[in-house]
Design a protein around this motif. Structure first.
Motif, PDB file in Angstrom:
ATOM      1  N   PRO A 265      -1.105  30.999  61.674  1.00  0.00           N
ATOM      2  CA  PRO A 265      -0.686  32.135  60.835  1.00  0.00           C
ATOM      3  C   PRO A 265      -0.221  33.341  61.648  1.00  0.00           C
ATOM      4  O   PRO A 265       0.691  34.055  61.226  1.00  0.00           O
ATOM      5  N   VAL A 266      -0.828  33.554  62.806  1.00  0.00           N
ATOM      6  CA  VAL A 266      -0.422  34.674  63.655  1.00  0.00           C
ATOM      7  C   VAL A 266       0.971  34.415  64.219  1.00  0.00           C
ATOM      8  O   VAL A 266       1.830  35.316  64.245  1.00  0.00           O
ATOM      9  N   ARG A 267       1.214  33.204  64.662  1.00  0.00           N
ATOM     10  CA  ARG A 267       2.549  32.855  65.183  1.00  0.00           C
ATOM     11  C   ARG A 267       3.618  33.068  64.107  1.00  0.00           C
ATOM     12  O   ARG A 267       4.710  33.580  64.381  1.00  0.00           O
ATOM     13  N   PRO A 272       9.190  36.465  62.961  1.00  0.00           N
ATOM     14  CA  PRO A 272      10.147  37.379  62.301  1.00  0.00           C
ATOM     15  C   PRO A 272      10.006  38.822  62.757  1.00  0.00           C
ATOM     16  O   PRO A 272      10.983  39.576  62.741  1.00  0.00           O
ATOM     17  N   ALA A 273       8.806  39.224  63.179  1.00  0.00           N
ATOM     18  CA  ALA A 273       8.618  40.604  63.625  1.00  0.00           C
ATOM     19  C   ALA A 273       9.309  40.876  64.954  1.00  0.00           C
ATOM     20  O   ALA A 273       9.619  42.027  65.272  1.00  0.00           O
ATOM     21  N   LEU A 277      14.219  40.937  69.663  1.00  0.00           N
ATOM     22  CA  LEU A 277      14.215  40.359  70.996  1.00  0.00           C
ATOM     23  C   LEU A 277      15.333  39.336  71.178  1.00  0.00           C
ATOM     24  O   LEU A 277      15.780  39.098  72.299  1.00  0.00           O
ATOM     25  N   HIS A 278      15.778  38.734  70.070  1.00  0.00           N
ATOM     26  CA  HIS A 278      16.768  37.665  70.236  1.00  0.00           C
ATOM     27  C   HIS A 278      17.851  37.652  69.161  1.00  0.00           C
ATOM     28  O   HIS A 278      18.791  36.857  69.251  1.00  0.00           O
ATOM     29  N   HIS A 400       8.591  27.748  66.298  1.00  0.00           N
ATOM     30  CA  HIS A 400       7.381  28.024  65.530  1.00  0.00           C
ATOM     31  C   HIS A 400       6.101  27.798  66.327  1.00  0.00           C
ATOM     32  O   HIS A 400       5.046  28.297  65.946  1.00  0.00           O
ATOM     33  N   THR A 401       6.184  27.084  67.446  1.00  0.00           N
ATOM     34  CA  THR A 401       4.981  26.829  68.249  1.00  0.00           C
ATOM     35  C   THR A 401       5.006  27.508  69.616  1.00  0.00           C
ATOM     36  O   THR A 401       3.957  27.750  70.200  1.00  0.00           O
ATOM     37  N   HIS A 402       6.198  27.836  70.134  1.00  0.00           N
ATOM     38  CA  HIS A 402       6.299  28.405  71.476  1.00  0.00           C
ATOM     39  C   HIS A 402       6.956  29.779  71.522  1.00  0.00           C
ATOM     40  O   HIS A 402       7.027  30.392  72.583  1.00  0.00           O
ATOM     41  N   GLY A 403       7.466  30.271  70.381  1.00  0.00           N
ATOM     42  CA  GLY A 403       7.928  31.645  70.335  1.00  0.00           C
ATOM     43  C   GLY A 403       9.400  31.845  70.626  1.00  0.00           C
ATOM     44  O   GLY A 403      10.178  30.903  70.773  1.00  0.00           O
ATOM     45  N   VAL A 404       9.771  33.133  70.760  1.00  0.00           N
ATOM     46  CA  VAL A 404      11.176  33.530  70.817  1.00  0.00           C
ATOM     47  C   VAL A 404      11.905  33.005  72.049  1.00  0.00           C
ATOM     48  O   VAL A 404      13.131  32.993  72.093  1.00  0.00           O
ATOM     49  N   GLY A 405      11.163  32.557  73.058  1.00  0.00           N
ATOM     50  CA  GLY A 405      11.816  32.030  74.253  1.00  0.00           C
ATOM     51  C   GLY A 405      12.359  30.631  74.077  1.00  0.00           C
ATOM     52  O   GLY A 405      13.091  30.135  74.951  1.00  0.00           O
ATOM     53  N   ALA A 406      12.053  29.958  72.958  1.00  0.00           N
ATOM     54  CA  ALA A 406      12.463  28.565  72.774  1.00  0.00           C
ATOM     55  C   ALA A 406      13.972  28.361  72.939  1.00  0.00           C
ATOM     56  O   ALA A 406      14.394  27.448  73.648  1.00  0.00           O
TER      57      ALA A 406
END
Length: 465
Positions: A265-267, A272-273, A277-278, A400-406
């Motif tokens: 849920p935190v991820r 979207p917040a 960054l990207h 959804h599992t590793h963040g904006v760097g994906a």
């Protein structure tokens, strides 16, 4: 159907920058049998967006291999050396290279790697429990794009690099799918640019980087006072991308590991917040747009163009005069309006391609999260049950599992090295333990409050006083 009798240790499906990075880093590993398949006849990276003077948003060091192995023969600098362009690049002092130059570099690598199979489309992947191998069926195409043969290749492990596909908002899908209607996605912009320039009025939808680049390109090519351009998008502002040095540390392995360890849920709240960054626009592009608009006011008057953020399209249809009518709503004011235009460019981004077509037979073994998305572990593997002993890795499918760097090119080499280390079971590519000055989160079982400062002990002078 022909079947390869020798299993591959790693079979790559899709040859974009991510799997091209993996293929380049796998190339020098002794005894590692790899093959990478793609249905396209040759490497191509967003050809519809290869505009003149548009740069890649990461430094040239974020090539296919350097951040994992700067001694690799497949670095961007070695590409320049092979083309006898190293000294011109040195004097040009370009930290961010042109998009066309990055595309040419990738094509150079793709032309020289023996493990790549273009013109081969993987149709389905199955797990053969008896042989403990994956079976991938493919169709081979001839030079004219016609199906020439079918085959099957065996593999111990799979890596999916099938990338993303253009996203069209629901209200515009019927028009975009109608032949002859000038509603085109940004991916096809250069193919249709002449048609768009001939249109009396053009609307660009999407306030990200692609939308900004296309709007600027159209603006520069249309006569002053008769620009007839609209630029709209859902984002609340024409916002610059976060590009501070500490902000960029969100694109490090440190942040990726931190993000992966967070509760689901935190991820889901964070992604979207962190849009700026990207999904923001390069500040230089925004400045160039403002400069061009300002230049057109020097002799009086304002350019005939409208830029409105916080707007989304509720509906769209053709008018009797074969024009396009857009029904708009402002997300802050809750006001509505209609806009009639002659052509639309959809700079509405991309969405991950569905894995279901390829991995349908693995569906019973695939573990999913509460939102129905595939679970992906720290080694970029799909989480499968124990009945499947082989591994299926993914590239640029783990936002959804590793963040904006994906999707970021700067992490491609590190992710490829992580996958290869896991496949081989040894640190073929030693990876750094720390990559950011930022400490993301409080570290468990460590003292968070520094101890009280001890008083300095006095040292007696030599005479004893």
């Amino acid at each position: 159907m022909t079947t390869s009798t020798t299993p591959r240790d790693l079979l790559g499906i899709g040859i974009g920058p991510c799997n091209l990075s993996l293929a380049a880093l796998a190339d020098p590993i002794p005894a590692l049998r790899t093959a990478f398949y793609d249905g396209c006849p040759r490497f191509s990276w967003h050809p519809g967006l290869l505009l003149d003077d548009v740069t890649v948003q990461v430094p040239f060091l974020a090539d296919l291999v350097t951040l994992a192995d700067p001694t690799s023969p497949w670095t961007f600098l070695n590409h320049l050396r092979a083309r006898e362009r190293l000294y011109p690049f040195y004097f040009a002092e370009h930290f961010h290279i042109r998009r066309t130059e990055y595309d040419a570099y990738c094509r150079w690598v793709a032309d020289h790697l023996p493990s790549l199979r273009f013109g081969h489309h993987i149709d389905a992947v199955r797990w053969n429990a008896r042989r403990a191998l994956f079976e991938a069926e493919f169709t081979r195409f001839d030079a004219d794009g016609r199906a020439a043969a079918t085959g099957r290749v065996l593999a111990r492990n799979i890596v999916l690099g099938i990338g993303t596909e253009p996203f069209t908002p629901e209200p515009l899908r019927p028009l975009a799918a109608t032949p002859g209607v000038p509603v085109v996605h940004a991916d096809d912009y250069l193919t249709h640019r002449d048609t768009l320039l001939a249109a009396d009025h053009v609307t660009v939808i999407g306030t990200g980087q692609s939308g900004a680049e296309i709007y600027l390109d159209l603006l520069r090519r249309r006569p002053a006072g008769r620009e007839r351009l609209h630029w709209i998008g859902r984002t609340g502002a024409f916002a610059p991308m976060e590009y501070s040095k500490l902000g960029l540390e969100h694109f490090t392995p440190d942040h990726t590991r931190y993000f992966h360890a967070l509760p689901e849920p935190v991820r889901d709240r964070l992604v979207p917040a962190q849009w700026q960054l990207h999904k923001g626009v390069d500040a230089a592009t925004l400045a160039a747009i403002h400069d061009e608009l300002y230049r057109r006011t020097l002799h009086g008057g304002w350019p005939d163009t409208v830029l409105t953020p916080a707007v989304h399209v509720r509906a769209a249809h053709r008018t009797d005069r074969a024009r396009i009518e857009l029904h708009l709503e402002h997300t802050h004011q809750r006001t509505r309006a209609r806009l009639t235009t002659d052509a639309v460019v959809l700079a509405t981004g991309h969405r991950p391609r569905s894995l279901a077509r390829l991995l349908g037979s693995l569906e019973p073994h695939l573990r999913r999260d509460r939102a129905g998305r595939p679970r992906i572990d720290a080694h970029f593997r799909l989480c499968l049950d124990r009945a499947v002993t082989g591994s299926v890795y993914v590239q640029n499918a783990e936002l959804h599992t590793h963040g904006v760097g994906a999707p970021d090119l700067g992490l491609a080499a590190w992710r490829s090295a992580t996958i290869l280390n896991h496949v081989t079971g040894r640190p073929v590519y030693p990876l750094p333990a720390r990559t950011a000055f930022t400490t993301f989160g409080l570290q468990a079982r460590t003292r968070q409050v520094p101890p009280a400062r001890q008083a300095a002990r006095l040292t007696p002078l030599a005479d004893g006083t």
